[in-house]
Write an enzyme that holds these catalytic residues in place. Structure first.
Site, mmCIF file in Angstrom:
data_model
loop_
_atom_site.group_PDB
_atom_site.id
_atom_site.type_symbol
_atom_site.label_atom_id
_atom_site.label_comp_id
_atom_site.label_asym_id
_atom_site.label_seq_id
_atom_site.Cartn_x
_atom_site.Cartn_y
_atom_site.Cartn_z
ATOM 1 N N HIS A 24 0.846 -1.205 0.000
ATOM 2 C CA HIS A 24 0.000 0.000 0.000
ATOM 3 C C HIS A 24 0.879 1.252 0.000
ATOM 4 O O HIS A 24 0.653 2.190 -0.786
ATOM 5 C CB HIS A 24 -0.903 -0.007 1.233
ATOM 6 C CG HIS A 24 -1.692 1.251 1.433
ATOM 7 N ND1 HIS A 24 -3.009 1.358 1.066
ATOM 8 C CD2 HIS A 24 -1.340 2.469 1.951
ATOM 9 C CE1 HIS A 24 -3.447 2.583 1.343
ATOM 10 N NE2 HIS A 24 -2.447 3.274 1.885
ATOM 11 N N GLU A 25 1.896 1.251 0.858
ATOM 12 C CA GLU A 25 2.784 2.414 0.918
ATOM 13 C C GLU A 25 3.642 2.531 -0.341
ATOM 14 O O GLU A 25 3.985 3.640 -0.762
ATOM 15 C CB GLU A 25 3.661 2.338 2.171
ATOM 16 C CG GLU A 25 2.894 2.315 3.483
ATOM 17 C CD GLU A 25 1.898 3.460 3.618
ATOM 18 O OE1 GLU A 25 2.169 4.549 3.066
ATOM 19 O OE2 GLU A 25 0.845 3.263 4.270
ATOM 20 N N HIS A 28 1.967 4.631 -2.807
ATOM 21 C CA HIS A 28 2.191 6.074 -2.661
ATOM 22 C C HIS A 28 3.604 6.444 -3.101
ATOM 23 O O HIS A 28 3.822 7.488 -3.728
ATOM 24 C CB HIS A 28 1.996 6.502 -1.207
ATOM 25 C CG HIS A 28 0.604 6.343 -0.688
ATOM 26 N ND1 HIS A 28 -0.495 6.878 -1.320
ATOM 27 C CD2 HIS A 28 0.120 5.715 0.422
ATOM 28 C CE1 HIS A 28 -1.596 6.599 -0.627
ATOM 29 N NE2 HIS A 28 -1.242 5.886 0.432
#
Length: 448
Positions: A24-25, A28
């Protein structure tokens, strides 16, 4: 052995969730770096740093509390209009909320280095900011789709077959079952299948002279044949055999498409008089085509969205169950502790084949990723959806100002939303603590 299997199931899901958070990170991190934003930290977890290593301009590490993760970028908060041209933050307000914004800008300004002028997050075009913030949730969506593809196309879904898993010796009506009867008595009539000589493991291939096309087809024919003596063809130990059976007309619970009992407005089970022979179908994993993946993901997302939309009431229900004798709603929210417990229970079931266990665990991790996708789209800070909402609001303000030939209102100052951010964060932490407590004292079990 059972304890070891339980631990392995918990570890499987724990590692799956940790990898999902890390990716998920990454969702980003990658677009932020692609858009030349300087990323100072990529961290999994919160609190004290357990391990970290600097690569280039970014520190990568793991923190003590595995409750999520974050990517820190320079220029998350635009400068206040009253700040000096060189970036020095002026403290011009004595209000508590305003001071929070001022302190946040000051902390962000301390990260700036020469050359960061064109590398700050708030200077990105709005569409690029949205891509950066949606990168995390869409990474979870991608993981969920891939895992559902593995689940459906690789393992398959459990489907009822015409092989018999159970043959009842007698007929216990729904009224008798509601009164708590579970064992046969001399007054109970023999079940038609038992009377016809059928045994667990037999596979019914034809009913009333016609081949059967799966369990649903067989079940429908049994219900319509009440009171008639019909021929049945079945296979036992590879040998085809025939018998006669007379389905008994009896009240049976009405179920929906998912097999769940249908209830009336008062919550009582709805029954209907249909043919009944007293058997239960065995299930087996049947691989699905790729065309079934996205519809399955869509169904899961709709179910999760329903829980999220009603989350306040669902959390209240969990609290009432945790501190009373009420039962937990198996379809309600659970914490990572609850997910781990379910994973352990699945792994410890000795009668379930290994392939079915692994498939169920893969499905759990897939559902967690879809839940992370939906939850992070909530338009509240500090969630990703809150940053997206802020960027969209900024774009709308600027378009309206341009349309009416007004001065450009500038960047939307997310620092002013910090009080709301702290309140939402506190509520999320409180909800997490409540769910963990409930999953310890009143856990949801799929096997009660």
């Amino acid at each position: 052995m059972t304890v070891l299997l339980f631990i392995l199931g918990v570890l499987f899901v724990a590692v799956g969730i940790a990898v999902s958070i890390a990716l998920h990170e990454v969702g980003h991190l990658v677009p932020a770096k692609a858009f030349k934003v300087r990323v100072t930290q990529y961290m999994i977890g919160f609190g004290p740093t357990v391990f970290s290593r600097r690569r280039g301009e970014t520190e990568y590490g793991v923190k003590a509390l595995p409750l999520g993760g974050y990517v820190s970028m320079v220029g998350m908060y635009p400068p206040n209009k009253a700040d000096d041209a060189d970036g020095t933050v002026r403290s011009s307000s004595t209000g508590m909320f305003q001071q929070l914004a001022t302190d946040a800008r000051a902390a962000a300004a301390e990260q700036l280095q020469p050359g960061d002028e064109n590398r700050m997050f708030y200077n990105l075009p709005i569409w690029k900011r949205i891509i950066v913030m949606l990168g995390g949730p869409f990474m979870n969506l991608l993981i969920g789709v891939v895992l559902f593809a593995v689940l459906l196309m690789g393992f398959g879904t459990a489907q009822s077959t015409t092989r018999l898993a159970e043959v009842n010796q007698c007929v216990i009506t729904s009224d008798q079952a509601a009164q708590g009867q579970t064992e046969c008595t001399d007054a109970d009539p023999a079940a038609p299948a038992y009377e016809a000589g059928l045994l667990p493991g037999d596979t019914i291939t034809a009913f009333d002279g016609q081949p059967v096309d799966g369990w649903n087809d067989l079940s429908a024919r049994i219900k319509e044949a009440a009171g008639r003596s019909v021929p049945v063809t079945y296979v036992r130990d590879g040998v085809e055999q025939d018998t006669m059976i007379t389905p008994l007309l009896t009240k049976r619970p009405v179920t929906d498409d998912d097999g769940a009992p249908v209830t009336d407005d008062a919550g009582n089970p709805v029954t209907k008089e249909v043919g009944f022979i007293g058997v239960a179908a065995a299930t087996e994993l049947v691989r699905q085509p790729g065309t079934e993946v996205l519809p399955a993901v869509g169904d899961n997302l709709r179910s999760i969205a329903g829980v999220v939309i009603n989350l306040p009431q669902r959390v209240v229900d969990v609290a009432q169950a945790a501190f009373s004798s009420e039962e937990r709603d198996p379809n309600g929210p659970i914490s990572v502790v609850g997910v781990g417990r379910i994973a352990g229970e699945i792994s410890a079931l000795e009668e379930v084949p290994v392939a079915s266990k692994v498939a169920t665990l893969v499905g759990l991790v897939a559902s967690v990723n879809l839940a992370l996708f939906v939850f992070n789209l909530i338009p509240l800070l500090p969630l990703d959806g809150g940053h997206v909402a802020g960027a969209l609001w900024e774009g709308l303000r600027r378009r309206v100002a341009k349309l009416f030939k007004r001065p450009d209102p500038g960047h939307f100052d997310l620092a002013k939303m910090l009080p709301v951010t702290y309140v939402v964060f506190a509520l999320l932490m409180g909800m997490s603590v409540l769910l963990i407590y409930a999953d310890i004292v009143k856990p949801v079990s799929l096997f009660n």
